[in-house]
Scaffold this active site. Structure first.
Site, short mmCIF file in Angstrom:
data_model
loop_
_atom_site.label_atom_id
_atom_site.label_comp_id
_atom_site.label_asym_id
_atom_site.label_seq_id
_atom_site.Cartn_x
_atom_site.Cartn_y
_atom_site.Cartn_z
N GLY A 1 0.94 -1.25 0.26
CA GLY A 1 0.00 0.03 -0.07
C GLY A 1 0.75 1.15 -0.10
N THR A 2 0.58 2.13 -0.92
CA THR A 2 1.41 3.54 -1.02
C THR A 2 1.78 3.66 -2.62
OG1 THR A 2 2.66 3.19 0.83
CG2 THR A 2 3.88 4.46 -0.66
N THR A 3 2.09 4.95 -2.64
CA THR A 3 3.07 5.25 -3.80
C THR A 3 4.16 6.02 -3.55
OG1 THR A 3 0.80 5.55 -5.26
CG2 THR A 3 2.59 6.42 -6.37
#
Lengths: 231, 236
Positions: free
Chosen positions: B15-17
């Protein structure tokens, strides 16, 4: 509990096939520059062949982080060899033996280095080409070797067309023929490769380049002719 | 961890960019701000760009706990290294410390990181350290689950030798596009610019970001729409 390390071990960033052949002056090796992350072709400038000391060239497929760690081990090995300052230096046979021991011992501890290796070199006129087949530690030498998909697609071509005393040009053409097949048929291959040469004089690794592909078969233009609905 | 014997061709999404980009004079690091536990957004304004030294920062993705502990250890080691060395640590050293921890604990850690900074020897540098502990120096790096949506974007938009403003605009645009499509990314876009002059932190809340396909201009209330429009918008 002892199996935990193996069970939790799977590769993340991987390189695909490496091919190596003996030729007139030494060894030629080819590998593409791809680092796959599962099915994603994530990294496209990974150098998977590196010179080791004065006499050897190592190509690796499998987990890139383990290859990088191996390069550190080898760096230390070569450093200590140089520190003897005795005029002798480790040849490809010795480096191959060292790699085999490292791989096999890690396998015995259920903590493998997830790689297949090709080690080639020339020392005092003697050409050597060996492979450590996998993280299990199986190893052998031959006139032509490959890892991964290369075993299935490239070796048959090499068995037919390799011969003793190939010239540099013929060797490169042969490797390129194999790499093209791999490009067509290996999902993890990318069209950016390097060819490396090692001779008594030393190692050279070519700059990255791409191969032209052919799609002009008439059957390709109309594949379902006569069999509508097929593929 | 019930993930052993999985198909080896399927790494975990994280989860994340996160993004790190070099430009002519330094680097720009960018990230979203969403921390999720399952489907719940535990923190909608987290700071995923963490300081390691005055001149080196790291973007964290994957397990929040793992990435935090790795950056804490690296910050500690780098601090001691700086004292011993007598001058600021290089980006390469910082990245290699991250790699060391990531590689030697690969069985237990689930975090992908992007290390970026500026030092006087090499200038601005970006190092990617994905799952497994590979270290790769790159002109730009993307990571986290949101990065899947950005490969095509960067293939098209990336240019060597951008200016600071061009680079930051690219990073903000990219994180914003990833947020639009990745459920595990969201919130605000944070950027950190590092160059010879120092470090600048920027903050871009949702309303400053461009709108993408099928996104609408935010309103305070339906009532505003009703009152401002002449014809009757409530149609069946």
């Amino acid at each position: 509990m002892i199996f935990v390390e193996l069970l939790c071990r799977y590769p993340y960033v991987t390189g695909t096939s490496v091919i190596g052949i003996k030729y007139k002056d030494g060894i030629l090796m080819a590998a593409d520059m791809g680092g796959s992350y599962g099915s994603t072709l994530r990294y496209k400038s990974v150098e998977r062949m590196k010179p080791i000391g004065k006499h050897s060239l190592l190509g690796a497929s499998g987990e890139i982080s383990d290859f990088q760690e191996l390069l550190r081990y080898l760096d230390e090995l070569i450093l200590y060899d140089n520190m003897w300052d005795d005029g002798n230096s480790l040849g490809p046979k010795e480096v191959h033996s060292y790699l085999t021991r490292v791989m096999y011992n890690r396998r015995n501890k259920f903590n493998p280095l997830w790689n297949s290796l090709v080690l080639g070199g020339v020392k005092k006129g003697q050409k050597y080409l060996g492979t450590v087949v996998s993280m299990i530690g199986v190893h052998f030498e031959d006139n032509h070797v490959a890892t991964g998909f290369g075993n299935h697609l490239a070796r048959p071509i090499l068995r037919d067309e390799w011969h003793e005393n190939l010239s540099f040009e013929d060797g490169v053409k042969l490797l390129e023929k194999c790499m093209l097949v791999l490009l067509y048929r290996d999902r993890s291959a990318i069209n950016k490769l390097q060819i490396a040469k090692i001779t008594e004089e030393g190692t050279t690794i070519s700059p990255p380049y791409s191969l032209k592909t052919f799609w002009g078969f008439s059957a390709f233009k109309n594949p379902t002719l006569g069999a509508e609905g097929s593929w | 961890m019930d993930v052993g014997l999985e198909d080896t061709n399927a790494p975990h999404s994280m989860g994340t960019t996160i993004i790190g980009v070099t430009y002519n004079g330094g680097v720009v690091l960018g990230a979203d701000s969403r921390t999720s536990t399952g489907v719940y957004v535990a923190n909608r304004a987290s700071d995923k760009i963490t300081q390691l030294t005055d001149n080196v920062y790291v973007c964290r993705s994957g397990s929040a706990a793992d990435s935090q502990i790795v950056s804490d250890y690296v910050r500690y080691f780098l601090h001691q290294h700086t004292i011993q060395l007598g001058q600021p640590a290089t980006v390469k050293v910082a990245a290699n410390l991250v790699r060391l921890l990531a590689y030697n604990n690969k069985n237990m850690l689930q975090t992908g990181m992007i290390v970026g900074g500026w030092d006087k020897y090499e200038g601005g540098k970006i190092y990617g350290v994905p799952l497994g502990g590979t270290i790769l120096e790159q002109p730009f790096a993307i990571g986290g689950s949101g990065s899947s949506y950005l490969y095509g974007f960067f293939d098209q938009e990336w240019k060597e030798g951008m200016t600071k403003d061009e680079a930051e605009k690219l990073v903000v645009k990219a994180v914003s596009l990833a947020i639009a499509r990745d459920g595990a990314s969201g919130g605000v876009v944070r950027t950190v610019i590092i160059n010879s002059e120092g470090v600048t932190r920027n903050f871009y809340p949702g309303d400053t970001l461009p709108l993408w396909h099928e996104e609408l201009e935010p309103q305070n209330s339906l009532l505003d729409i009703l009152s401002s429009s002449s014809s009757d918008p409530m149609v069946t």
